[in-house]
Write a protein that holds these residues in place. Structure first.
Motif, PDB file in Angstrom:
ATOM      1  N   GLN A   2      -1.989   9.305  -8.358  1.00 63.09           N
ATOM      2  CA  GLN A   2      -3.408   9.473  -7.817  1.00 63.09           C
ATOM      3  C   GLN A   2      -2.265   9.709  -5.987  1.00 63.09           C
ATOM      4  OE1 GLN A   2      -4.687   5.295  -7.337  1.00 63.09           O
ATOM      5  NE2 GLN A   2      -5.767   5.825  -8.418  1.00 63.09           N
ATOM      6  N   ILE A   3      -1.538   9.898  -5.227  1.00 61.78           N
ATOM      7  CA  ILE A   3      -0.522  10.292  -4.129  1.00 61.78           C
ATOM      8  C   ILE A   3       0.185  11.798  -5.021  1.00 61.78           C
ATOM      9  CG2 ILE A   3       1.511  10.234  -2.890  1.00 61.78           C
ATOM     10  CD1 ILE A   3       1.112   7.182  -2.664  1.00 61.78           C
ATOM     11  N   PHE A   4       0.053  12.036  -5.985  1.00 63.74           N
ATOM     12  CA  PHE A   4       0.559  13.442  -5.950  1.00 63.74           C
ATOM     13  C   PHE A   4      -0.750  14.200  -5.759  1.00 63.74           C
ATOM     14  CE2 PHE A   4       4.260  11.636  -7.166  1.00 63.74           C
ATOM     15  CZ  PHE A   4       5.317  12.873  -7.090  1.00 63.74           C
ATOM     16  N   SER A   5      -1.836  14.074  -6.196  1.00 58.37           N
ATOM     17  CA  SER A   5      -3.511  14.347  -7.033  1.00 58.37           C
ATOM     18  C   SER A   5      -3.698  14.746  -5.326  1.00 58.37           C
ATOM     19  CB  SER A   5      -4.589  14.171  -7.617  1.00 58.37           C
ATOM     20  OG  SER A   5      -3.566  12.806  -9.080  1.00 58.37           O
ATOM     21  N   LEU A   6      -3.625  14.020  -3.852  1.00 55.26           N
ATOM     22  CA  LEU A   6      -3.564  13.992  -2.997  1.00 55.26           C
ATOM     23  C   LEU A   6      -3.452  15.310  -2.406  1.00 55.26           C
ATOM     24  CD1 LEU A   6      -5.693  12.997  -0.147  1.00 55.26           C
ATOM     25  CD2 LEU A   6      -3.209  11.072  -0.188  1.00 55.26           C
TER      26      LEU A   6
END
Length: 254
Positions: A2-6
């Protein structure tokens, strides 16, 4: 992820960081599923020469050149990777820089050459985030960022300067997302998220404080730049190569 996507969404607003995102699905604390990333291989396949990954990038370039469905690309014509397709080289540089920043901030451990992969177009990406928040399965922790001499020896001196500049740029851009990253991780404090499968350690406030430190929250941009440049400078080392050799030996003798 999720943080990678953000981060990927924010970074793409100004340039393509070359991140490879894949879907994940959690069924329970022990079970889940990952999306298969086609046209990729583990970096260990290209690790017969620890001094440089030039031959790997040249092989990928030749594979793309021989595919009539792929548009032609001029070679770099500079440095050790002069024969490498320019698009492959740029994908490698950008993705290595961006993924290095994110795995460092999240303290992703167990970084060996079977947990790093590369796509046919040169994009590097990480898998297996079981050890996180500064945790690692080995008794010695390797360099803060998984950057071996072989990974960096594909660059000329001027290209290394460009690479470090990209790491600094992506680091500063991700720092702008600090509030969102910390808020997301704070929401996981009561989730019993395991960050060390060997010990069963779970996400706690110390983990969060570690991320805050790695983001250099409260520091000026100049101070943060100096900080991440020092991290990059001490990351390549023989200890990382030694660990990769040990892992390859163990894999062959299972």
């Amino acid at each position: 992820m999720q943080i990678f996507s953000l981060a990927e969404e924010a970074l793409r607003a100004t340039s393509d960081p070359g991140l490879t995102l894949y879907k994940t699905m959690v069924f329970s604390r022990e079970d889940g599923a990952l999306e298969f990333v086609s046209n990729s291989q583990v970096l260990q396949k290209g690790s017969t020469d620890f001094d440089s990954y030039i031959h790997l990038l040249e092989d990928l370039s030749e594979k793309l050149d021989n595919d009539p469905a792929i548009e032609k690309s001029e070679p770099v014509k500079e440095g050790p990777g002069a024969k490498v397709r320019r698009d492959v080289f740029q994908n490698y540089l950008h993705s290595l820089a961006a993924s290095s920043v994110l795995t460092y901030i999240l303290g992703i451990g167990d970084r060996h050459l079977e947990n790093l992969m590369i796509k046919d177009d040169g994009r590097v990406f990480h898998i297996d985030f079981g050890f996180a928040m500064g945790n690692d399965p080995f008794w010695f922790r390797q360099s803060p960022i998984k950057l071996t001499k072989g990974m960096l020896n594909v660059f000329s001196d001027s290209q290394k300067v460009t690479f470090v500049g990209k790491v600094v740029y992506y680091y500063q851009e991700v720092r702008k997302l600090s509030n969102l990253i910390i808020a997301h991780l704070y929401s996981l404090l009561d989730s019993n998220l395991v960050v060390n499968p060997n010990t069963g350690a779970v996400m706690d406030m110390d983990c969060l404080l570690g991320v805050i430190d790695r983001l250099q929250i409260g520091k000026t941009d100049r101070e943060a730049t100096t900080f991440i440049e020092e991290i990059i400078a001490k990351s390549p080392g023989y200890m990382g190569d030694f660990r990769d050799i040990v892992h390859i030996y163990r894999a062959k003798n299972k």
